[in-house]
Design a protein around this motif. Sequence first.
Motif, PDB file in Angstrom:
ATOM      1  N   LEU A  31      32.776  -0.870 -31.840  1.00  0.00           N
ATOM      2  CA  LEU A  31      33.499  -1.965 -31.199  1.00  0.00           C
ATOM      3  C   LEU A  31      32.444  -2.892 -30.593  1.00  0.00           C
ATOM      4  N   GLN A  32      32.246  -4.023 -31.234  1.00  0.00           N
ATOM      5  CA  GLN A  32      31.326  -5.028 -30.712  1.00  0.00           C
ATOM      6  C   GLN A  32      32.091  -5.922 -29.756  1.00  0.00           C
ATOM      7  N   MET A  33      31.590  -6.039 -28.538  1.00  0.00           N
ATOM      8  CA  MET A  33      32.271  -6.811 -27.506  1.00  0.00           C
ATOM      9  C   MET A  33      31.332  -7.911 -27.027  1.00  0.00           C
ATOM     10  N   ILE A  34      31.786  -9.148 -27.070  1.00  0.00           N
ATOM     11  CA  ILE A  34      31.011 -10.276 -26.563  1.00  0.00           C
ATOM     12  C   ILE A  34      31.818 -10.993 -25.499  1.00  0.00           C
ATOM     13  N   SER A  35      31.152 -11.860 -24.763  1.00  0.00           N
ATOM     14  CA  SER A  35      31.821 -12.650 -23.719  1.00  0.00           C
ATOM     15  C   SER A  35      32.682 -11.767 -22.830  1.00  0.00           C
ATOM     16  N   LEU A  36      32.099 -10.686 -22.377  1.00  0.00           N
ATOM     17  CA  LEU A  36      32.863  -9.735 -21.583  1.00  0.00           C
ATOM     18  C   LEU A  36      33.307 -10.346 -20.258  1.00  0.00           C
ATOM     19  N   LYS A  37      34.487  -9.913 -19.817  1.00  0.00           N
ATOM     20  CA  LYS A  37      35.090 -10.393 -18.586  1.00  0.00           C
ATOM     21  C   LYS A  37      35.307  -9.214 -17.643  1.00  0.00           C
ATOM     22  N   PRO A  38      35.394  -9.478 -16.357  1.00  0.00           N
ATOM     23  CA  PRO A  38      35.669  -8.369 -15.420  1.00  0.00           C
ATOM     24  C   PRO A  38      36.947  -7.610 -15.771  1.00  0.00           C
ATOM     25  N   GLU A  39      37.921  -8.294 -16.326  1.00  0.00           N
ATOM     26  CA  GLU A  39      39.180  -7.621 -16.687  1.00  0.00           C
ATOM     27  C   GLU A  39      39.037  -6.708 -17.898  1.00  0.00           C
ATOM     28  N   ASP A  40      37.889  -6.711 -18.534  1.00  0.00           N
ATOM     29  CA  ASP A  40      37.622  -5.765 -19.617  1.00  0.00           C
ATOM     30  C   ASP A  40      37.151  -4.405 -19.081  1.00  0.00           C
ATOM     31  N   THR A  41      36.930  -4.328 -17.777  1.00  0.00           N
ATOM     32  CA  THR A  41      36.498  -3.073 -17.172  1.00  0.00           C
ATOM     33  C   THR A  41      37.544  -1.986 -17.388  1.00  0.00           C
ATOM     34  N   ALA A  42      37.117  -0.875 -17.970  1.00  0.00           N
ATOM     35  CA  ALA A  42      38.030   0.221 -18.306  1.00  0.00           C
ATOM     36  C   ALA A  42      37.236   1.358 -18.928  1.00  0.00           C
ATOM     37  N   VAL A  43      37.914   2.475 -19.078  1.00  0.00           N
ATOM     38  CA  VAL A  43      37.395   3.544 -19.926  1.00  0.00           C
ATOM     39  C   VAL A  43      37.906   3.269 -21.341  1.00  0.00           C
ATOM     40  N   TYR A  44      36.994   3.257 -22.279  1.00  0.00           N
ATOM     41  CA  TYR A  44      37.340   2.947 -23.664  1.00  0.00           C
ATOM     42  C   TYR A  44      37.367   4.242 -24.482  1.00  0.00           C
ATOM     43  N   TYR A  45      38.438   4.387 -25.252  1.00  0.00           N
ATOM     44  CA  TYR A  45      38.639   5.573 -26.065  1.00  0.00           C
ATOM     45  C   TYR A  45      38.750   5.195 -27.535  1.00  0.00           C
ATOM     46  N   CYS A  46      38.164   6.002 -28.391  1.00  0.00           N
ATOM     47  CA  CYS A  46      38.446   5.857 -29.808  1.00  0.00           C
ATOM     48  C   CYS A  46      39.467   6.923 -30.203  1.00  0.00           C
ATOM     49  N   ALA A  47      40.211   6.631 -31.250  1.00  0.00           N
ATOM     50  CA  ALA A  47      41.274   7.518 -31.683  1.00  0.00           C
ATOM     51  C   ALA A  47      41.393   7.479 -33.198  1.00  0.00           C
ATOM     52  N   ALA A  48      41.854   8.589 -33.767  1.00  0.00           N
ATOM     53  CA  ALA A  48      42.008   8.710 -35.208  1.00  0.00           C
ATOM     54  C   ALA A  48      43.446   9.056 -35.547  1.00  0.00           C
ATOM     55  N   SER A  49      43.948   8.419 -36.599  1.00  0.00           N
ATOM     56  CA  SER A  49      45.313   8.668 -37.023  1.00  0.00           C
ATOM     57  C   SER A  49      45.353   9.104 -38.480  1.00  0.00           C
ATOM     58  N   LYS A  50      46.207  10.097 -38.756  1.00  0.00           N
ATOM     59  CA  LYS A  50      46.408  10.568 -40.131  1.00  0.00           C
ATOM     60  C   LYS A  50      47.482   9.757 -40.844  1.00  0.00           C
ATOM     61  N   MET A  51      48.133   8.860 -40.108  1.00  0.00           N
ATOM     62  CA  MET A  51      49.233   8.083 -40.686  1.00  0.00           C
ATOM     63  C   MET A  51      48.697   6.946 -41.532  1.00  0.00           C
ATOM     64  N   ASN A  52      49.613   6.377 -42.322  1.00  0.00           N
ATOM     65  CA  ASN A  52      49.260   5.182 -43.075  1.00  0.00           C
ATOM     66  C   ASN A  52      49.074   4.009 -42.119  1.00  0.00           C
TER      67      ASN A  52
END
Length: 121
Positions: free
Chosen positions: A81-102
Amino acid sequence: QVQLVESGGGLVQAGDSLRLSCAASGRTFSSYVMGWFRQAPGKEREFVARISWSGGRTYYADSVKGRFTISRDNAKNTLYLQMISLKPEDTAVYYCAASKMNYPPRDYDYWGQGTQVTVSS
């Protein structure tokens, strides 16, 4: 089953850039639709972006469209996840997730432990 480990978070200033990575192990990475989510303090987890198996289709939340780019390298079993022009409201814990669905998936089956992104003003 797949195991997911995020990395690349940190403390940055508003306007800076950051690239998150999510390393996958276990079953074939390329068979999963992948997504990024985030959760800020006191808020519910929210969708950020998703990408299809081959990387040919992507979709973003309106709040990050034009600033964030999701990509994957199936040869390296890694999601980015490339993030540019970051803002204070982007502050968070970021999670990746995988799905077996289509694509697009209604739900995700596996989650990483998260990486903290803090954007100071």
